[in-house]
Write a protein that holds these residues in place. Structure first.
Motif, PDB file in Angstrom:
ATOM      1  N   GLY A 141       0.814  -1.208   0.000  1.00  0.00           N
ATOM      2  CA  GLY A 141       0.000   0.000   0.000  1.00  0.00           C
ATOM      3  C   GLY A 141       0.848   1.259   0.000  1.00  0.00           C
ATOM      4  O   GLY A 141       0.564   2.230  -0.703  1.00  0.00           O
ATOM      5  N   GLN A 142       1.914   1.247   0.790  1.00  0.00           N
ATOM      6  CA  GLN A 142       2.815   2.389   0.840  1.00  0.00           C
ATOM      7  C   GLN A 142       3.472   2.616  -0.520  1.00  0.00           C
ATOM      8  O   GLN A 142       3.559   3.746  -1.006  1.00  0.00           O
ATOM      9  N   TRP A 143       3.920   1.547  -1.164  1.00  0.00           N
ATOM     10  CA  TRP A 143       4.556   1.649  -2.472  1.00  0.00           C
ATOM     11  C   TRP A 143       3.566   2.164  -3.506  1.00  0.00           C
ATOM     12  O   TRP A 143       3.894   3.051  -4.321  1.00  0.00           O
ATOM     13  N   LEU A 144       2.349   1.628  -3.503  1.00  0.00           N
ATOM     14  CA  LEU A 144       1.346   2.042  -4.488  1.00  0.00           C
ATOM     15  C   LEU A 144       1.004   3.523  -4.353  1.00  0.00           C
ATOM     16  O   LEU A 144       0.847   4.228  -5.353  1.00  0.00           O
ATOM     17  N   ASN A 145       0.895   4.015  -3.120  1.00  0.00           N
ATOM     18  CA  ASN A 145       0.588   5.427  -2.930  1.00  0.00           C
ATOM     19  C   ASN A 145       1.726   6.320  -3.380  1.00  0.00           C
ATOM     20  O   ASN A 145       1.498   7.436  -3.854  1.00  0.00           O
ATOM     21  N   LYS A 146       2.954   5.852  -3.264  1.00  0.00           N
ATOM     22  CA  LYS A 146       4.090   6.636  -3.755  1.00  0.00           C
ATOM     23  C   LYS A 146       4.044   6.775  -5.277  1.00  0.00           C
ATOM     24  O   LYS A 146       4.515   7.773  -5.833  1.00  0.00           O
ATOM     25  N   GLN A 147       3.486   5.781  -5.965  1.00  0.00           N
ATOM     26  CA  GLN A 147       3.416   5.843  -7.425  1.00  0.00           C
ATOM     27  C   GLN A 147       2.432   6.906  -7.904  1.00  0.00           C
ATOM     28  O   GLN A 147       2.511   7.374  -9.036  1.00  0.00           O
ATOM     29  N   LYS A 148       1.503   7.305  -7.029  1.00  0.00           N
ATOM     30  CA  LYS A 148       0.498   8.301  -7.409  1.00  0.00           C
ATOM     31  C   LYS A 148       0.966   9.731  -7.167  1.00  0.00           C
ATOM     32  O   LYS A 148       0.311  10.670  -7.575  1.00  0.00           O
TER      33      LYS A 148
END
Length: 315
Positions: free
Chosen positions: A307-314
């Motif tokens: 989840g942390q990684w995915l939010n960084k992609q946004k």
């Protein structure tokens, strides 16, 4: 209006004390009120909608909360999409009693389908939540967080559902600090990320169905596909424990398999390791499978890291 940004974590009731002890320990490291345990609250929330769920379908929740003799009317609307997190518009007003005051909604930018207020005469109490809330103010580096632990019930004419969850709400700082603190907690207590709100639990009692995220329109956008399969995983995980049906481990594993396509190698390896751990759980006696899955710390840690990684992609 405030934008509420929080991480919701589900946990088995037998780990409530472990979670409380961890948060008490964090607060004990500080000598100021900025980091301390707050008084425990007993909360009742009555949620209102029409018989045909007009507000829910329009993306709005309307409730009255009773706490310590005070009544608070709250409106929440869908906010921006934050993967695995709850980001919503929120408005609150103190009331003299438990009666709704819909005149207060004049200052709320209601969803377009609800702006004519034609639904106001059809409102009924559709479900309620009663729970005990423990509250801690904590700090993690430059991030201030309100951590709450809720234990109780959602009830409606269609049945009831349990509430046992932690919510980490960002008060100041950024969401990276929120995730970092959640990962510290997950190292000590088996928790899992949840995208199912108390309001959604109430609605589910009536309709009895799992509310999966909408499929991406643009199938060539890998970030959107990754976010989709991540949230499908989270929804099925919560549903498996709500329905007490370990058969749902199959769509859970399928969503994890699909998700691997879009992740960096480190997170792919974490998912594969978790999948192997699930294999071990499935070899247990059938009556023990759900409890064994619930006590695995690695599940929540992997959910949070992805989840942390995915939010960084946004960003």
């Amino acid at each position: 209006m405030a934008i509420e940004l929080e991480l919701k974590l589900m946990l088995h009731s037998k780990y409530l004390k472990s979670a409380s002890d961890f948060l008490d320990g964090i607060c004990s490291l500080s000598e100021t009120d900025d980091q301390s345990r707050q008084p425990t609250l007993s909360l009742m929330n009555a949620y209102f909608d029409t018989e045909t769920s007009t507000l829910m379908q329009g993306g709005m929740a309307l409730r009255i909360r009773a706490v310590n003799g005070a009544f608070i009317q709250t409106v929440k609307t869908r906010g921006s999409n934050r993967i695995g997190m709850h980001a919503r518009g929120e408005w609150e007003w103190f009331l003299p009693n438990e009666q709704l005051d819909l005149s207060l909604l004049k200052d709320v930018p209601l969803p377009e389908s609800l702006q004519d207020m034609s639904w106001r005469s059809e409102l009924i109490e559709v479900y309620r939540t009663d729970f005990e809330r423990q509250v801690w103010n904590v700090e993690s580096q430059d991030t201030k967080i309100e951590a709450v632990c809720d234990k109780g019930l959602v009830t409606s004419p269609y049945g009831e559902d349990s509430i046992c969850e932690l919510e980490l709400e960002l008060k100041s700082g950024d969401e990276a600090g929120l995730y970092d603190f959640a990962l510290q907690l997950a190292e000590h207590v088996p928790v899992q990320v949840s995208v199912v709100s108390k309001a959604q639990k109430g609605v589910r009692l009536k309709y009895g169905r799992i509310e999966l995220p909408d499929e991406p329109v643009n199938l060539s956008n890998e970030a959107e596909l990754a976010a989709y399969w991540y949230e499908v995983w989270l929804v099925h995980w919560e549903a498996m424990h709500f329905m007490e049906d370990e058969v749902l481990i199959q769509p859970i594993r399928h969503s994890m398999y699909q998700l691997k396509t879009y992740l960096p190698n480190e997170l792919v390896q974490a998912l594969e390791g978790l999948d192997n751990d699930f294999d071990q759980c499935l070899m247990e006696d059938e009556a023990l499978i759900l409890s064994k899955l619930a006590e695995m710390k690695q599940t929540g840690l992997v959910m949070l890291k992805i989840g942390q990684w995915l939010n960084k992609q946004k960003t």
